[in-house]
Design a protein around this motif. Structure first.
Motif, PDB file in Angstrom:
ATOM      1  N   HIS A  91       0.908  -1.793  -0.552  1.00 29.69           N
ATOM      2  CA  HIS A  91      -0.304   0.432   0.631  1.00 29.69           C
ATOM      3  C   HIS A  91       0.834   1.057   0.070  1.00 29.69           C
ATOM      4  O   HIS A  91       0.567   2.246  -0.477  1.00 29.69           O
ATOM      5  CB  HIS A  91      -1.678  -0.017   1.530  1.00 29.69           C
ATOM      6  N   ARG A  92       1.921   0.995   0.798  1.00 30.10           N
ATOM      7  CA  ARG A  92       2.684   2.076   0.512  1.00 30.10           C
ATOM      8  C   ARG A  92       3.806   2.043  -1.194  1.00 30.10           C
ATOM      9  O   ARG A  92       3.697   3.793  -1.266  1.00 30.10           O
ATOM     10  CB  ARG A  92       4.224   2.416   1.490  1.00 30.10           C
ATOM     11  N   GLU A  94       1.927   1.979  -3.731  1.00 29.03           N
ATOM     12  CA  GLU A  94       1.077   2.016  -4.377  1.00 29.03           C
ATOM     13  C   GLU A  94       0.896   3.093  -4.600  1.00 29.03           C
ATOM     14  O   GLU A  94       0.683   4.149  -5.082  1.00 29.03           O
ATOM     15  CB  GLU A  94      -0.453   1.521  -4.064  1.00 29.03           C
ATOM     16  N   ALA A  95       1.144   4.594  -3.150  1.00 30.20           N
ATOM     17  CA  ALA A  95       1.234   5.482  -3.077  1.00 30.20           C
ATOM     18  C   ALA A  95       2.460   6.097  -3.768  1.00 30.20           C
ATOM     19  O   ALA A  95       1.701   7.937  -3.885  1.00 30.20           O
ATOM     20  CB  ALA A  95       0.913   6.191  -1.190  1.00 30.20           C
ATOM     21  N   ARG A  97       3.471   5.292  -6.388  1.00 30.08           N
ATOM     22  CA  ARG A  97       3.492   5.213  -7.060  1.00 30.08           C
ATOM     23  C   ARG A  97       2.036   6.202  -8.214  1.00 30.08           C
ATOM     24  O   ARG A  97       2.450   6.842  -9.272  1.00 30.08           O
ATOM     25  CB  ARG A  97       2.527   3.935  -7.676  1.00 30.08           C
ATOM     26  N   ARG A  98       0.764   5.942  -6.989  1.00 29.64           N
ATOM     27  CA  ARG A  98       0.273   7.814  -7.612  1.00 29.64           C
ATOM     28  C   ARG A  98       0.981   8.428  -7.088  1.00 29.64           C
ATOM     29  O   ARG A  98       0.614   9.640  -7.910  1.00 29.64           O
ATOM     30  CB  ARG A  98      -1.033   7.077  -6.851  1.00 29.64           C
ATOM     31  N   GLY A  99       2.170   8.825  -6.333  1.00 27.01           N
ATOM     32  CA  GLY A  99       2.150  10.322  -6.871  1.00 27.01           C
ATOM     33  C   GLY A  99       2.246  11.035  -5.063  1.00 27.01           C
ATOM     34  O   GLY A  99       1.817  12.349  -5.309  1.00 27.01           O
ATOM     35  N   GLU A 100       1.062  10.363  -4.043  1.00 29.97           N
ATOM     36  CA  GLU A 100       0.418  10.905  -3.194  1.00 29.97           C
ATOM     37  C   GLU A 100       1.362  11.091  -2.192  1.00 29.97           C
ATOM     38  O   GLU A 100       1.513  11.986  -0.872  1.00 29.97           O
ATOM     39  CB  GLU A 100      -0.043   9.557  -2.641  1.00 29.97           C
TER      40      GLU A 100
END
Length: 220
Positions: A91-92, A94-95, A97-100
């Protein structure tokens, strides 16, 4: 040559927390002439001891987090292997990767969660965590720093003795925090403690933190 104090927010917070402990010792000294059955002056010293250990525990956590964040920002090929192999939950990832969040932020946030439940009061645990930010033998080099910079060659601390000194201090803290500092097998009498004992422990904690910081900062 004296060891200079790191000019970081983390170390300044450490020194502030140590000053709280020193003020508890001073309060105990000031109240000593007024001892009464309702005031146990020694408890001021016990509280100071616990506070001092908490100060270095907190500093070590924050120092590692600071250095990990800086190292991951650099993406340097000289990054310590332990950090290069550091695993992040999906989940981190992915965060990121999404630029969050940045990779540095994701690593620091995950490490903070992991360290939140770990007390850095054992030399072995400290060594394990510090491998994220350095490949140096920190306790070995810090012992040399203590001999050279704090006692000008008048002491011969090796790594084993240095680690043992730190462990003695943290073990006494645990006796105070978890066993009410009661003498083993006794439910009424507590271990003796005085202002000299706790002042020496606080001084050692300050030396140990400074020596570790010196080793971490030394590029040689």
């Amino acid at each position: 040559m004296a060891v200079s104090r790191p000019q970081t927010r983390q170390f300044e917070a450490f020194m502030t927390n140590l000053s709280y402990a020193r003020r508890m010792v001073e309060a105990g000294r000031m109240l000593t002439p007024f001892r009464s059955p309702t005031i146990d002056i020694d408890d001021f010293y016990r509280a100071a001891w616990v506070q001092a250990v908490a100060a270095i525990d907190h500093w070590l956590h924050e120092e590692v987090l600071r250095r990990v964040a800086e190292l991951t920002l650099q993406d340097s090929p000289t990054m310590p292997p332990q950090l290069r192999r550091y695993e992040l939950p999906l989940h981190r990832v992915e965060a990121v990767r999404r630029g969050e969040v940045t990779l540095s932020e994701a690593v620091a946030e995950h490490l903070r969660e992991k360290l939140a439940v770990q007390a850095l009061q054992h030399p072995g645990k400290i060594s394990e965590v510090l491998r994220l930010v350095t490949e140096k033998k920190v306790w070995y080099e810090a012992a040399g720093c203590i001999n050279q910079h704090f006692f000008q060659g008048r002491t011969t601390f090796n790594e084993k003795k240095f680690r043992s000194r730190y462990l003695e201090i943290t073990q006494r803290r645990n006796k105070i925090a978890h066993d009410a500092d009661l003498i083993d097998g006794d439910l009424e009498r507590r271990r003796p403690i005085d202002d000299a004992d706790v002042t020496d422990a606080i001084d050692w904690i300050e030396r140990i933190a400074l020596a570790i910081a010196h080793v971490l900062d030394d590029e040689g």
